[in-house]
Design an enzyme around this catalytic site. Structure first.
Site, short mmCIF file in Angstrom:
data_model
loop_
_atom_site.label_atom_id
_atom_site.label_comp_id
_atom_site.label_asym_id
_atom_site.label_seq_id
_atom_site.Cartn_x
_atom_site.Cartn_y
_atom_site.Cartn_z
N HIS A 1 53.60 47.29 141.58
CA HIS A 1 52.29 46.70 141.88
C HIS A 1 52.06 46.48 143.37
O HIS A 1 50.94 46.22 143.78
CB HIS A 1 52.15 45.37 141.14
CG HIS A 1 52.01 45.55 139.66
ND1 HIS A 1 50.81 45.46 139.01
CD2 HIS A 1 52.93 45.85 138.70
CE1 HIS A 1 50.99 45.68 137.71
NE2 HIS A 1 52.27 45.91 137.50
N ASP B 1 48.34 45.21 151.04
CA ASP B 1 48.19 44.79 149.64
C ASP B 1 48.30 46.03 148.75
O ASP B 1 47.66 47.04 149.04
CB ASP B 1 46.80 44.15 149.45
CG ASP B 1 46.79 43.03 148.42
OD1 ASP B 1 47.60 43.08 147.49
OD2 ASP B 1 45.97 42.11 148.57
P1 ADQ Z 1 48.35 39.57 143.76
O1 ADQ Z 1 49.07 39.63 145.06
O2 ADQ Z 1 48.45 38.28 143.05
O3 ADQ Z 1 48.79 40.75 142.79
P2 ADQ Z 1 45.45 40.41 143.49
O4 ADQ Z 1 45.47 41.83 143.13
O5 ADQ Z 1 44.33 40.08 144.40
O6 ADQ Z 1 46.78 39.90 144.18
O7 ADQ Z 1 45.30 39.60 142.17
C1 ADQ Z 1 45.06 38.26 142.17
C2 ADQ Z 1 44.56 37.82 140.80
O8 ADQ Z 1 44.75 36.43 140.73
C3 ADQ Z 1 43.09 38.14 140.61
O9 ADQ Z 1 42.83 38.47 139.29
C4 ADQ Z 1 42.44 36.81 140.96
O10 ADQ Z 1 41.26 36.54 140.24
C5 ADQ Z 1 43.51 35.80 140.62
N1 ADQ Z 1 43.40 34.70 141.60
C6 ADQ Z 1 43.67 34.74 142.89
N2 ADQ Z 1 43.38 33.57 143.48
C7 ADQ Z 1 42.90 32.79 142.50
C8 ADQ Z 1 42.39 31.46 142.45
N3 ADQ Z 1 42.30 30.71 143.54
N4 ADQ Z 1 42.00 30.97 141.26
C9 ADQ Z 1 42.10 31.73 140.17
N5 ADQ Z 1 42.53 32.98 140.15
C10 ADQ Z 1 42.93 33.50 141.30
C11 ADQ Z 1 49.77 41.80 142.81
C12 ADQ Z 1 49.75 42.71 144.04
C13 ADQ Z 1 48.36 43.28 144.27
C14 ADQ Z 1 47.91 44.03 143.01
C15 ADQ Z 1 48.11 43.18 141.78
C16 ADQ Z 1 47.85 43.97 140.50
O11 ADQ Z 1 50.16 41.97 145.19
O12 ADQ Z 1 48.34 44.15 145.38
O13 ADQ Z 1 46.54 44.34 143.12
O14 ADQ Z 1 49.43 42.66 141.70
O15 ADQ Z 1 48.60 45.12 140.44
#
Ligand code: ADQ
Length: 472
Positions: free
Chosen positions: A158, A365
């Protein structure tokens, strides 16, 4: 259809999720994926035990069977807080300055991967498909093979895959990569991470690459890019929910006529929050006519509190946001609202919809699902503008965002100014192009493509293969 066995560090079944907690992108995507396939989700419960027993807690939540194990404190320190989050996470996000190489972390990592393999093996039937997730479990496939499993086993990363020149700074890097050859299929988020992997295989292992086939010695495996998506349909429904509408109104009422710029991230140094605050500060310096007219709402719940670097980034951001607010605030206006808590998805959807601009500027990311969620939550008649880091995996699909270098205060400042002044026609045109990609390359498309490839079916999924019904 074969059963699907999903194995990831943490298991987050639908009911086990806390309503207010921030969910990582991994668990959001998998919760949707597991409803479609009969099977099992195996991983760590998140709980600690005095002595590892291998006891499996089997549960069923909303059509998903989960199997979890508890780990010893030393396991959690060395494997999770150690090798996964203090060695691999920084290194794979190009931060070798933060990567810690400690022998005990490496041995703890291998020990926990062995414990996972030992415990899950008896649950696996001969024609099950096995799908292992993420950097916590890179050697798991090899551990499963050593226990005699002949099943098709896939691995999806991921997070980014680092350039060869950075990866070689990891002690025993070859051993880690060699263990990956036990998989039948390896998936990365984007072509960029795939290229870095190919490069490593050719330069460090003397392997060859031919299309999506990688050969090292007598081992031949498939390696390809599978960009993860969001459940766009579910997000569209979430944004129409009463909770989202209330959240939307609550935010709008609180800012009155000001424009909202939103950022939503786990509090992590890879997300570029400090650089983002400084870019916004530059915008306020250069556009004094905009002071009092915009508000940056940054939602960033703390994560990985047991790792020291995360404490220091938190302190840094508290200080920086306080300093910027002290410098520019008026009695009736605060430039940054910095909120350290997570919100349920429907509320988040309402906040996205209420925001004229999203500022999503990670330094690196794997994908970044927040950017796609923001797009999915917009009003088609009057959509907001996405400002996105060119170093997020999502930038390769969301080319109509305003792409910026997250390290450049000037680029962030200019993009905010451009977004504020963007005519409606251009906003709609850009949003439509991004929404097409978010809808077409959604989480259903992602997991079906991966599972098809794991089953050995070559053709990528076309539109006609997508289920008409909502998943989730
Ligand atoms: P993350 O680093 O956690 O994921 P991201 O892809 O942006 O990053 O996913 C975050 C998830 O958490 C989103 O669904 C978002 O809605 C939720 N989230 C974030 N902040 C939040 C908040 N304050 N309140 C509620 N929900 C929140 C890892 C990798 C990424 C990759 C994903 C999926 O680091 O690069 O995109 O896995 O593969």
């Amino acid at each position: 259809m074969s059963r699907l066995i999903v194995i990831s560090n943490r298991v987050s079944a639908p009911k086990a999720r806390s309503a207010g907690g921030a969910q990582g992108g991994l668990s959001v995507a998998l919760a949707a994926a597991l409803r479609e396939y009969r099977g099992l989700w195996f991983g760590w419960s998140g709980n600690k035990t005095d002595e590892f027993t291998g006891h499996i807690d089997l549960q069923r939540h909303e059509g998903v069977t989960t199997a979890t194990i508890d780990l010893e404190e030393q396991d959690v320190d060395e494997y999770y807080n150690g090798y996964a989050n203090r060695t691999l996470w920084p290194l794979f996000h190009y931060r070798i300055d933060l990567a810690e190489y400690d022998r005990s972390f490496g041995s703890g990592y291998e020990r926990v991967n062995e414990r996972f393999a030992e415990t899950v093996t008896p649950l696996i039937e001969p024609d099950d498909l096995i799908w292992v997730h993420d950097y916590h479990l890179i050697p798991l496939g090899m551990q499963l093979r050593e226990r005699g499993l002949k099943n098709r086993i896939g691995f999806f990363l991921h997070i980014p895959w680092p350039p060869q020149r950075l990866l070689v700074s990891l002690p025993f890097h070859q051993r880690l990569v060699r263990s990956m050859l036990a998989y039948d299929l390896i998936g990365f988020q984007t072509e960029e991470w795939l290229d870095s992997f190919h490069h490593y295989i050719e330069r460090e292992m003397g392997g060859t690459v031919d299309g999506d086939t990688v050969r090292v010695g007598n081992r031949t495996i498939k390696v390809a890019a599978f960009p993860i998506g969001v459940d766009a349909k579910e997000f569209g429904e979430a944004v129409r929910s009463p909770t989202a509408k209330q959240a939307h109104e609550r935010l709008k009422r609180s800012v009155e006529d000001k424009h909202v710029i939103i950022g939503v991230d786990r509090l992590d140094y890879s997300k570029g929050l400090g650089e983002r605050f400084l870019g916004y500060r530059r915008f306020l310096e250069e556009h004094d006519d905009c002071r009092g007219r915009v508000t940056l709402l940054q939602i960033a719940p703390p994560s990985r509190g047991e790792v020291h670097t995360y404490e220091s980034i938190r302190e840094h951001l508290d200080e920086l946001s306080g300093r910027i607010n002290g410098e520019f605030a008026e009695v009736d206006w605060v430039p940054i609202r910095y909120v350290n808590q997570g919100y349920p998805r429907e509320e988040l959807a309402g906040f996205y919809r209420a925001s004229e601009i999203a500022l999503i500027t990670p330094l690196r990311d794997g994908m970044n699902l927040v950017a796609k969620e923001y797009v999915a939550a917009q009003d088609p008649e009057d959509p907001g503008v996405l400002i996105l880091s060119r170093f997020a995996g999502a930038a390769l699909q969301l080319k109509d965002a305003l792409l910026v270098n997250p390290y450049s205060k000037d680029e962030i400042s200019d993009a905010v100014a451009k977004a504020l002044n963007m005519p409606k026609g251009e906003r709609i045109r850009r949003w439509r192009a991004m929404m097409d990609s978010v809808e077409k390359e959604d989480v259903v498309w992602w997991r079906r493509n991966f599972v098809r490839a794991l089953q050995g079916e070559e053709a990528p999924l076309g539109d006609e293969d997508k289920p008409a019904e909502a998943v989730g």
